[in-house]
Design a protein around this motif. Structure first.
Motif, PDB file in Angstrom:
ATOM      1  N   PRO A 326       0.991  -1.491   0.271  1.00 43.91           N
ATOM      2  CA  PRO A 326      -0.052   0.216  -0.238  1.00 43.91           C
ATOM      3  C   PRO A 326       0.802   1.211  -0.045  1.00 43.91           C
ATOM      4  N   ALA A 327       0.084   2.176  -0.200  1.00 46.10           N
ATOM      5  CA  ALA A 327       0.988   3.703  -0.303  1.00 46.10           C
ATOM      6  C   ALA A 327       1.559   4.369   1.216  1.00 46.10           C
ATOM      7  N   ASN A 328       0.925   4.048   1.938  1.00 46.13           N
ATOM      8  CA  ASN A 328       0.943   4.464   3.451  1.00 46.13           C
ATOM      9  C   ASN A 328       2.389   3.195   3.422  1.00 46.13           C
ATOM     10  N   GLU A 329       2.988   2.153   3.065  1.00 47.73           N
ATOM     11  CA  GLU A 329       3.882   0.886   3.159  1.00 47.73           C
ATOM     12  C   GLU A 329       4.820   1.608   2.484  1.00 47.73           C
ATOM     13  N   ILE A 330       5.500   2.837   1.244  1.00 44.95           N
ATOM     14  CA  ILE A 330       6.733   3.240   0.828  1.00 44.95           C
ATOM     15  C   ILE A 330       7.787   3.249   1.167  1.00 44.95           C
ATOM     16  N   SER A 331       8.682   2.423   1.186  1.00 43.77           N
ATOM     17  CA  SER A 331      10.458   2.990   2.055  1.00 43.77           C
ATOM     18  C   SER A 331      11.147   3.739   0.804  1.00 43.77           C
ATOM     19  N   GLN A 332      11.240   4.597   1.728  1.00 36.70           N
ATOM     20  CA  GLN A 332      12.976   5.333   0.842  1.00 36.70           C
ATOM     21  C   GLN A 332      13.196   4.772   0.705  1.00 36.70           C
ATOM     22  N   GLN A 333      13.925   3.725   1.416  1.00 40.65           N
ATOM     23  CA  GLN A 333      15.284   3.175   1.810  1.00 40.65           C
ATOM     24  C   GLN A 333      14.749   1.908   0.476  1.00 40.65           C
ATOM     25  N   SER A 334      13.747   1.532   0.456  1.00 40.89           N
ATOM     26  CA  SER A 334      13.600   0.236  -0.834  1.00 40.89           C
ATOM     27  C   SER A 334      14.173   1.216  -2.031  1.00 40.89           C
ATOM     28  N   ILE A 335      13.355   2.398  -2.598  1.00 40.90           N
ATOM     29  CA  ILE A 335      13.639   3.325  -3.515  1.00 40.90           C
ATOM     30  C   ILE A 335      15.648   3.291  -3.943  1.00 40.90           C
ATOM     31  N   LEU A 336      15.665   3.761  -3.047  1.00 40.83           N
ATOM     32  CA  LEU A 336      17.397   3.752  -2.645  1.00 40.83           C
ATOM     33  C   LEU A 336      18.635   2.077  -3.102  1.00 40.83           C
ATOM     34  N   ASP A 337      17.573   1.401  -2.971  1.00 41.25           N
ATOM     35  CA  ASP A 337      18.753   0.268  -3.276  1.00 41.25           C
ATOM     36  C   ASP A 337      18.060  -0.226  -4.348  1.00 41.25           C
ATOM     37  N   GLN A 338      17.244   0.218  -5.324  1.00 36.91           N
ATOM     38  CA  GLN A 338      17.283  -0.025  -6.554  1.00 36.91           C
ATOM     39  C   GLN A 338      17.720   1.159  -7.301  1.00 36.91           C
ATOM     40  N   GLU A 339      18.096   2.046  -6.636  1.00 35.01           N
ATOM     41  CA  GLU A 339      18.308   2.987  -7.732  1.00 35.01           C
ATOM     42  C   GLU A 339      20.511   3.266  -7.579  1.00 35.01           C
ATOM     43  N   PHE A 340      20.289   1.997  -6.690  1.00 31.84           N
ATOM     44  CA  PHE A 340      22.727   2.536  -6.000  1.00 31.84           C
ATOM     45  C   PHE A 340      22.937   1.432  -7.120  1.00 31.84           C
ATOM     46  N   PRO A 341      22.630   0.015  -7.121  1.00 28.16           N
ATOM     47  CA  PRO A 341      23.025  -0.635  -9.011  1.00 28.16           C
ATOM     48  C   PRO A 341      22.875   0.187 -10.404  1.00 28.16           C
ATOM     49  N   VAL A 342      21.987   0.867 -10.057  1.00 29.51           N
ATOM     50  CA  VAL A 342      22.286   1.615 -11.477  1.00 29.51           C
ATOM     51  C   VAL A 342      23.258   2.689 -11.420  1.00 29.51           C
ATOM     52  N   LEU A 343      23.476   3.233 -10.668  1.00 26.43           N
ATOM     53  CA  LEU A 343      23.695   4.105 -10.268  1.00 26.43           C
ATOM     54  C   LEU A 343      25.800   3.848 -10.241  1.00 26.43           C
ATOM     55  N   THR A 344      25.920   2.469 -10.054  1.00 27.63           N
ATOM     56  CA  THR A 344      27.228   2.491  -9.867  1.00 27.63           C
ATOM     57  C   THR A 344      27.687   1.437 -11.059  1.00 27.63           C
ATOM     58  N   ASN A 345      26.745   1.078 -11.438  1.00 28.73           N
ATOM     59  CA  ASN A 345      26.779   0.064 -13.128  1.00 28.73           C
ATOM     60  C   ASN A 345      28.440   0.707 -13.714  1.00 28.73           C
ATOM     61  N   PRO A 346      29.049  -0.462 -14.097  1.00 28.42           N
ATOM     62  CA  PRO A 346      29.730   0.253 -14.341  1.00 28.42           C
ATOM     63  C   PRO A 346      30.369   1.023 -15.769  1.00 28.42           C
ATOM     64  N   LYS A 347      29.398   0.616 -16.504  1.00 28.76           N
ATOM     65  CA  LYS A 347      28.965   0.863 -17.815  1.00 28.76           C
ATOM     66  C   LYS A 347      28.368   1.368 -18.127  1.00 28.76           C
ATOM     67  N   GLY A 348      28.428   2.433 -16.963  1.00 26.41           N
ATOM     68  CA  GLY A 348      27.189   3.553 -16.865  1.00 26.41           C
ATOM     69  C   GLY A 348      25.584   3.618 -17.582  1.00 26.41           C
TER      70      GLY A 348
END
Length: 620
Positions: A326-348
């Protein structure tokens, strides 16, 4: 005056629903979403990592206007000091021909239409309500009615005077009534106000306000406290933020394919064939390849990714995916967990809304041992959604007020889409592990009480971070780097923001994104991403770490055990580590520059400091 305006990005924070914003010397309250104009005024905003979780709710961006109300109503004249209650009815009576709001002015003959000033103080409770202070009571609190004759709230005329005595504190501020009684404001900030909360939000219907902690009088309302009109503690916005990473992680790529109806039909038929063939999947995968190639091309992923997803689904005999939380269970930390592998991709990354170009740090200052990579983020798109707000504190004991301000919650949340650029730094997990192991006792002594305090207030879950010593170090370094970048790249410090990526102790990772994201041209000038080149960024890091060794508030700042909001900082003050509220997403708490550049010596109080993570940078 023309229609009151603010920058659109400010509508999420700091001037979201329920806040007070000052425009041209006037104070306005931003009303709930139920009062906003609908239709063309609300534009739909989408970003994968938020949109999927919010369904069936949506994100909407106001394009024209939002509903506001003048608050507080009580004003005073800077010339004659007379107090006037300027209500919405007076605005309607004095509205100009072009539809613009009037400027409240004094009607005294000698004041020559002097502009009225909103009263400096308002009343707020821990349940998120806000109200006027009872100024009539303060004028009469020490007087019996018989002493000055008959007086009523309806006929009284109040004046707000400042005597200039006592250095300008509350005892020098006086509320005087036309009946002759008067009272100063001494004690107004010392505790609860004499008036009780009536569940008020300006322009909205009053609701019930019950104090569950009052065991002696169950059902009694919450007490009200005085708050300065411009105080940041009057409105703590709960904002969830996501970068548009364009579904680049393997998990998101597979989800894009699994959302395709034809792929699901192909998978269903393939699962039946595998059952008929005794569990052998090789032939089924070979015969399904043409269909998978077509679906991969249609969805926009590679055939290799499509085959990998298909093989995994066949082997796992998948069931229907679980619904999003549900919307009230959105976790900011879960969103950051998704973004980190993209930003650290060695291929850019090179997509519509995210362009990231990674480079390896050099051996200068030993930074190649502290960081895995630097990333120049030449373009990014961020979506910020406003979930609600709290007043006076961000602890779990203080109620979270929804954007509807008590009305029926609409099926959307206010959001803002902004563009920008930035610099991303990925920390070395092995270097952080070595640093924490070698300074284990000192780091625990310097961080344990602050981390426990943050957990007790429920800050990690509400603000979206994992509370551990690594976070405090990265957060402190982020503030130092942000300040240094504002000097070196030409952006104002208020236009830069931090985004901290920090894993748990069992699943460690750490990264830092300093970026500018705004709804105007200042979000895309290019100067910040250029600083991501190693030859430039290394010098910036050295200067930031070097400056953190000394603060003009030392030795007091460096040796305090607790300072800042709720005592959650250690060596961090306005002279060294604190940044603008718009730049820090964690309310300037959990900061300690000793973890960045400490030298491992005993300080003036005899406490052994930990060696800072960047201490070897200063030895080069």
């Amino acid at each position: 005056m023309p229609k009151p305006t603010i920058r659109s990005a400010q509508l999420i924070s700091p001037f979201g629903v329920g806040s007070l914003c000052e425009i041209d010397g006037q104070s306005f309250f931003v009303r709930g979403t139920g009062s906003w104009a609908k239709g063309y005024n609300l534009e739909k905003v989408e970003v994968g990592s938020l949109t999927n979780w919010l369904r069936p709710r949506q994100l909407r961006k106001p394009t024209e206007s939002v509903a506001i109300l003048r608050f507080p109503h009580w004003h005073f004249c800077p010339e004659c000091r007379k107090m006037t209650r300027w209500t919405q009815d007076k605005d309607r009576e004095n509205i100009r021909d072009d539809g613009s709001l009037p400027r409240p002015a004094c009607d005294g003959g000698k004041c020559k239409n002097a502009r009225l000033v909103p009263m400096r103080f308002v009343a707020a409770c821990d349940n998120g309500h806000i109200d006027e202070i009872d100024w009539y009571w303060w004028a009469h609190r020490a007087h019996e009615p018989a002493q000055h004759g008959a007086c009523s709230r309806q006929t009284s005329r109040l004046h707000f005077e400042v005597t200039g005595k006592s250095g300008g504190d509350f005892s020098s501020m006086v509320i005087r009534c036309s009946c002759g009684s008067s009272g100063n404001l001494e004690g107004i900030a010392d505790g609860p106000l004499p008036q009780k909360c009536r569940g008020h939000q300006p322009g909205e219907q009053s609701s019930t306000c019950v104090d569950p902690e009052n065991k002696q009088n169950p059902g009694a309302p919450k007490p009200l406290y005085m708050e300065p009109r411009g105080s940041s503690s009057l409105h703590y916005a709960s904002v969830i933020s996501a970068l548009d990473i364009d579904g680049s992680t393997e998990k998101n790529i597979w989800e894009k394919l699994r959302a395709d109806a034809i792929y699901q039909n192909t998978l269903q038929m393939a699962t039946m064939l595998v059952g008929l063939q005794g569990g052998d999947t090789s032939l089924t995968i070979q015969t399904s390849r043409p269909s998978l190639e077509a679906r991969a091309d249609e969805v926009g992923i590679s055939i290799e990714d499509a085959l990998a997803c298909f093989e995994a689904d066949l082997g796992a005999n998948p069931v229907e995916a679980a619904p999003p939380p549900p919307a009230n269970e959105i976790s900011q930390q879960s969103i950051l967990d998704q973004e980190f592998p993209v930003l650290t991709n060695p291929k850019g990354q090179n997509s519509r809304w995210l362009i990231a170009r990674p480079e390896k740090p050099s051996a200068r200052f030993g930074l190649d041992k502290l960081f895995e990579r630097f990333v120049r983020v030449e373009r990014l798109r961020e979506v910020r959604a406003f979930r609600g707000f709290q007043r006076r504190n961000v602890s779990e004991k203080h109620a979270m007020i929804s954007p509807s301000l008590g009305r029926q919650q609409p099926d959307w949340l206010p959001a803002m889409m902004v563009l920008g650029e930035g610099v991303f730094l990925e920390f070395s997990n092995s270097a952080i592990a070595d640093w924490r192991e070698q300074n284990k006792e000192q780091i625990e002594e310097f961080t344990q009480s602050h981390l426990v305090g943050a957990e007790a207030l429920g800050l990690p879950g509400r603000m979206g971070f994992n509370a551990n010593p690594t976070f405090i170090m990265v957060h402190s370094f982020a503030h130092l780097l942000l300040n240094q970048l504002s000097f070196d790249c030409g952006y104002s410090s208020t236009s830069l923001r931090e985004r901290i990526y920090c894993g748990t102790d069992s699943e460690p990772y750490a990264g830092l994104l300093i970026y500018t994201a705004d709804s105007d041209a200042e979000g895309s000038m290019g100067g910040l991403s250029e600083m991501g080149a190693p030859e430039r960024l290394e010098d910036v890091i050295y200067r930031a770490v070097s400056r953190s060794q000394w603060c003009s508030g030392d030795p007091v700042c460096r040796e305090l055990d607790a300072q800042g909001v709720d005592g959650l900082n250690r060596a961090a003050c306005h002279a060294c580590s604190l940044v603008a509220e718009t730049s820090c997403t964690f309310s300037n708490v959990l900061l300690d520059r000793v973890l960045v550049s400490g030298d491992g010596r005993k300080n003036g109080r005899g406490t052994l400091e930990p060696v800072g993570y960047f201490s070897k940078v200063l030895e080069v």
